[in-house]
Design a protein around this motif. Structure first.
Motif, short mmCIF file in Angstrom:
data_model
loop_
_atom_site.label_atom_id
_atom_site.label_comp_id
_atom_site.label_asym_id
_atom_site.label_seq_id
_atom_site.Cartn_x
_atom_site.Cartn_y
_atom_site.Cartn_z
N ASN A 241 16.84 -6.82 2.83
CA ASN A 241 15.59 -6.58 2.08
C ASN A 241 14.57 -7.68 2.34
O ASN A 241 13.36 -7.41 2.46
CB ASN A 241 15.89 -6.48 0.58
N SER A 245 10.83 -7.48 4.00
CA SER A 245 9.64 -8.07 3.39
C SER A 245 8.88 -8.93 4.40
O SER A 245 7.64 -8.88 4.47
CB SER A 245 10.02 -8.92 2.17
N ASP A 313 7.74 -3.92 -6.84
CA ASP A 313 7.86 -5.37 -6.88
C ASP A 313 7.44 -5.92 -8.24
O ASP A 313 8.09 -6.82 -8.80
CB ASP A 313 6.99 -6.00 -5.78
N GLU A 316 10.12 -4.88 -10.84
CA GLU A 316 11.38 -5.62 -10.66
C GLU A 316 11.25 -7.04 -11.20
O GLU A 316 12.21 -7.57 -11.79
CB GLU A 316 11.77 -5.63 -9.19
N ASN A 317 10.08 -7.67 -11.01
CA ASN A 317 9.86 -8.99 -11.60
C ASN A 317 9.90 -8.91 -13.13
O ASN A 317 10.47 -9.79 -13.80
CB ASN A 317 8.52 -9.55 -11.16
N GLY A 381 7.15 -11.00 -3.41
CA GLY A 381 6.79 -9.73 -4.04
C GLY A 381 5.34 -9.64 -4.44
O GLY A 381 4.65 -8.66 -4.12
N ALA A 385 2.28 -7.34 -3.10
CA ALA A 385 1.57 -6.47 -4.03
C ALA A 385 0.06 -6.70 -3.96
O ALA A 385 -0.73 -5.76 -3.96
CB ALA A 385 2.07 -6.71 -5.46
#
Length: 430
Positions: A241, A245, A313, A316-317, A381, A385
């Motif tokens: 992953n 990224s 993202d 998930e944070n 992340g 974003a």
């Protein structure tokens, strides 16, 4: 006379501080504001002094020396677009002599003049081939990135600020133009290295991850060995992953992430993404609530696949850095009086220290309390974003209170004309 000299000294000092004291995008924006304000104030103060004070020519000479020595191109023109100041850096950048430009009234049709194309497109950005606004509409100073491919590759950051007269009304505008071509070329070279390395690692890591997943389901494994294999499989998948990224970031840095925009209902889009992250939220013991708008919203132009990466993202944070039995409230609503929809995710988590909020959207950055709460994490992340939201023509920002939670907001335009026509390289400090 003393007042003018003190104003000039203060302006020069402010500009010097602005030029040398920045470490990230937020401080860079402040530095550009200070440079623009200091230069405009000093220029007009000296201009007035030259008329009002007999011996002010020395002060104006000092000012010209300071502005002429700036590394950034500097142009000042009045309300009729008549050029009143044009420094040495502008001459080098636009390859037009001061004698050609000074006193000339700039007009859009000048773009047809041989050698004037770049200057005119900077003064009138609507004529430029590629532009990306970096500041809110109608708020000064305006910061815009402009890119050219002809007659040569050129990437510029243009800061525009009004110059106030003695009555407070604008008497013209000042443009500060920073040539970022070499810097972005270096960034692309770095991205190329990351891309090549990531692609070389992705294949073997994917094979390892697949092998471990297959081994984890083998019936002859003891429970102890099965747990070891499952942990190894999770770790390898995490590495895959992160590689993905890094590859995505490299594409963003080059402006080659590749977007396919289509009209979509923002409420339906958010609902689909929430359904995807709901299992992870349940596993973490975090409740997710969807605050839907009271009335239907206008459609937005989005790339659902790319934008879902950004929203996942963010969510998930909000789940990862939440507390036990915490909550995440996702809200979608229209921005009053503006052609935008705002999406926000508010959590009840650990929050972000005030001094760290401005750094959250930089690469690899993780606040100290976040690292203590969760040792795993890449700090990529929110950078991803931000790049995706900006490519959609929106803005993203964070509000947080330490130990009380964090809210991430981002906007999406409902007017298709506000979506950038062409993908630009991702923003980077400097």
């Amino acid at each position: 006379m003393k007042r003018v000299r003190y104003s000039l000294a203060a302006a020069a000092a402010a500009a010097a501080v602005a030029i040398f004291d920045f470490r990230n995008i937020f401080l860079l924006a402040i530095s550009l504001i200070l440079i623009a304000a200091a230069a405009a104030f000093a220029f007009y103060a000296a201009k007035e002094a030259d008329v009002a004070v007999g011996g002010a020519e020395m002060d104006r000479g000092e000012l010209k020396g300071i502005l002429a020595a700036m590394d950034d191109a500097l142009i000042f023109y009045d309300s009729d677009f008549k050029v009143l100041f044009y420094n040495n850096a502008a001459e080098r950048l636009f390859r037009l002599k001061p004698a050609e430009v000074m006193g000339h009234k700039l007009a859009p049709q000048d773009v047809e003049q041989p050698g004037w194309q770049t200057l005119i497109q900077v003064v009138f950005p609507s004529l430029a081939p590629r532009t990306v606004p970096r500041s809110r509409e109608g708020v000064y100073p305006q910061i815009t990135d402009i890119s050219f491919t002809e007659p040569e590759e050129l990437s510029l950051r243009v800061t525009t600020a009004p110059v106030p007269g003695s009555d407070g009304k604008s008497v013209g505008f000042m443009k500060i133009i920073r040539d970022r071509t070499a810097q972005l070329a270096a960034l692309r070279a770095r991205s190329d290295f990351v891309t090549i390395a990531s692609h070389q690692l992705r294949g073997p890591l994917t094979d390892i991850s697949w092998a471990l997943q297959s081994l984890a389901s083998a019936p002859e494994l003891s429970e102890t060995n099965r747990l070891i294999v499952q942990n190894a499989s999770a770790a390898s998948q995490g590495a895959v992953n992160r590689i993905e990224s890094l590859i995505n970031i490299s594409k963003m840095d080059e402006g080659k992430f590749g977007y396919q925009f289509a009209p979509d209902d923002p409420v339906e889009f958010v609902g689909k993404v929430l359904a995807d992250v709901l299992p992870a939220a349940r596993k973490a013991g975090v409740k997710i609530y969807f605050d839907r708008p009271a009335s239907p919203l206008a459609k937005v132009m989005i790339d659902p696949q790319r934008l879902s990466v950004a929203l996942v993202d963010i969510l998930e944070n909000a789940i990862r850095y939440n507390v036990a039995n915490g909550e995440v409230v996702v809200k979608v609503d229209a921005v009053p009086g503006k052609p935008f929809v705002e999406i926000s995710a508010k959590d009840t988590g650990i929050g972000v220290p005030p001094e760290d909020i401005g750094k959250l959207f930089t690469k690899f950055y993780r606040a100290e309390n976040a690292m203590k709460s969760q040792t795993e994490g890449s700090g990529l992340g929110l950078y991803i974003a931000k790049s995706i939201v900006q490519a959609h023509g929106g803005e993203i920002w964070v509000e947080s209170e330490l130990s009380r939670g964090t809210t991430v907001h981002f906007t999406l335009p409902t007017d298709p004309n506000l979506v950038p026509k062409r993908e630009m390289a991702a923003d980077d400090p400097g």
